[in-house]
Design a protein around this motif. Structure first.
Motif, mmCIF file in Angstrom:
data_model
loop_
_atom_site.group_PDB
_atom_site.id
_atom_site.type_symbol
_atom_site.label_atom_id
_atom_site.label_comp_id
_atom_site.label_asym_id
_atom_site.label_seq_id
_atom_site.Cartn_x
_atom_site.Cartn_y
_atom_site.Cartn_z
ATOM 1 N N LEU A 146 53.352 37.060 36.040
ATOM 2 C CA LEU A 146 51.903 37.712 36.881
ATOM 3 C C LEU A 146 51.492 38.497 34.976
ATOM 4 O O LEU A 146 50.678 39.543 35.443
ATOM 5 N N TYR B 160 49.696 42.401 34.103
ATOM 6 C CA TYR B 160 49.451 42.916 35.294
ATOM 7 C C TYR B 160 49.211 44.655 35.907
ATOM 8 O O TYR B 160 49.831 45.143 34.674
ATOM 9 N N SER C 145 46.285 40.870 37.647
ATOM 10 C CA SER C 145 46.173 40.286 36.076
ATOM 11 C C SER C 145 45.739 39.242 36.169
ATOM 12 O O SER C 145 44.773 38.436 36.708
ATOM 13 N N ILE D 83 48.376 43.731 43.127
ATOM 14 C CA ILE D 83 48.167 43.667 42.116
ATOM 15 C C ILE D 83 47.360 42.599 41.556
ATOM 16 O O ILE D 83 47.255 41.554 42.405
ATOM 17 N N ALA E 3 49.318 34.379 35.048
ATOM 18 C CA ALA E 3 49.730 34.899 36.413
ATOM 19 C C ALA E 3 48.165 33.425 37.275
ATOM 20 O O ALA E 3 48.859 33.557 38.506
#
Length: 268
Positions: free
Chosen positions: A112, A115, A235, A233, A240
């Protein structure tokens, strides 16, 4: 007592940081000092120890990783990135169910990258976050999973189907039923649009909500009691995007494409 490779790698922040720096390429002492904000007096003993363990080698005025050093650092990075990811938002990762992820992507969660954790504005808790809508509306290649229903979704995803070059939409069975009962017009448009595909997820465990485009990734995990708490979340890192695409594909394999609303009987 002789120090182990583990001690040399982990028991000194200066040595760890130097190894990570050299992973980017050879550096001379001035570059090392500037990048790590250290002095020659503080750094030279650490360089000596790493040279003694054959983790770095000296090449003229430059220091670089040895073959062993490169192997070790490449295997260090996932752990370091995972620790960094968790420590930044420890409460979030403790409170949300990430065990739902397939094992090969669970262990790569650090991908990720840098992020952003988006927490709800108390005055707009039940509205779709603008970070979500603005970035999707700019996207051309979109893959989305709707795991929970919002009244705004049918209209919003219909708009995406109009603007995007490609939209692949996976609906949970519950979300499909809500759209069929409440927003037939939008559902029929999504099914008929030339650049969109609609699938219904048939797997056992409810997936997180995911949206992946050519330039950003957005994911909403459920908390451990199975509810959505409006913490998301986002990103923009390439890693990601790749991770999110693979996760989408994993759930796509467990889904059935629908051409019209009466094609399949959805069992709830």
């Amino acid at each position: 007592m002789k120090s182990s490779l583990t001690d040399n790698v982990w028991l000194s922040e200066k040595r760890t940081n130097l190894l990570l720096l050299l992973m980017e390429g050879p550096r001379d002492i001035e570059q090392i000092k500037m990048s790590l904000n250290v002095t020659s007096r503080g750094m030279m003993p650490q360089i000596k120890k790493l040279k003694e363990k054959h983790l770095i080698i000296e090449d003229g005025d430059y220091y670089k990783l040895s073959n062993i050093g490169e192997l070790i650092v490449k295997n260090m990075l996932p752990l370091i990135n995972t620790l960094s990811m968790i420590s930044d938002n420890r409460n979030y990762w403790e409170e949300h169910d990430i065990t739902i992820l397939p094992p090969h992507l669970f262990k790569r969660l650090h991908e990720l990258g840098n992020y952003l954790l988006l927490e709800p504005d108390l005055h707009h808790t039940f509205e779709i976050p603008k970070e979500f809508t603005e970035n999707l509306l700019k996207s051309k290649e979109i893959k989305s999973i709707i795991s929970f229903y919002r009244p705004e979704y049918p209209k919003f995803y219909s708009e995406l189907a109009e603007k995007a070059n490609s939209l692949t939409l996976i609906l949970s069975e519950a979300a499909f039923k809500r759209m069929k009962n409440n927003c037939m017009k939008e559902l029929e448009y999504l099914l008929s649009a030339k650049n969109s595909r609609v699938l219904v997820y048939k797997g056992k465990a409810r997936p997180p909500a995911i949206d992946v485009s050519e330039w950003f990734m957005y994911i909403s995990f459920f908390n451990k009691n199975g509810s959505y708490d409006h913490n998301d979340i986002m990103s923009f890192d390439e890693s990601a995007l790749q991770w999110g695409s693979e996760l989408f594909d994993h759930y796509c394999e467990q889904s059935v494409e629908i051409k019209d609303v009466d094609q399949v009987e959805v069992e709830l």
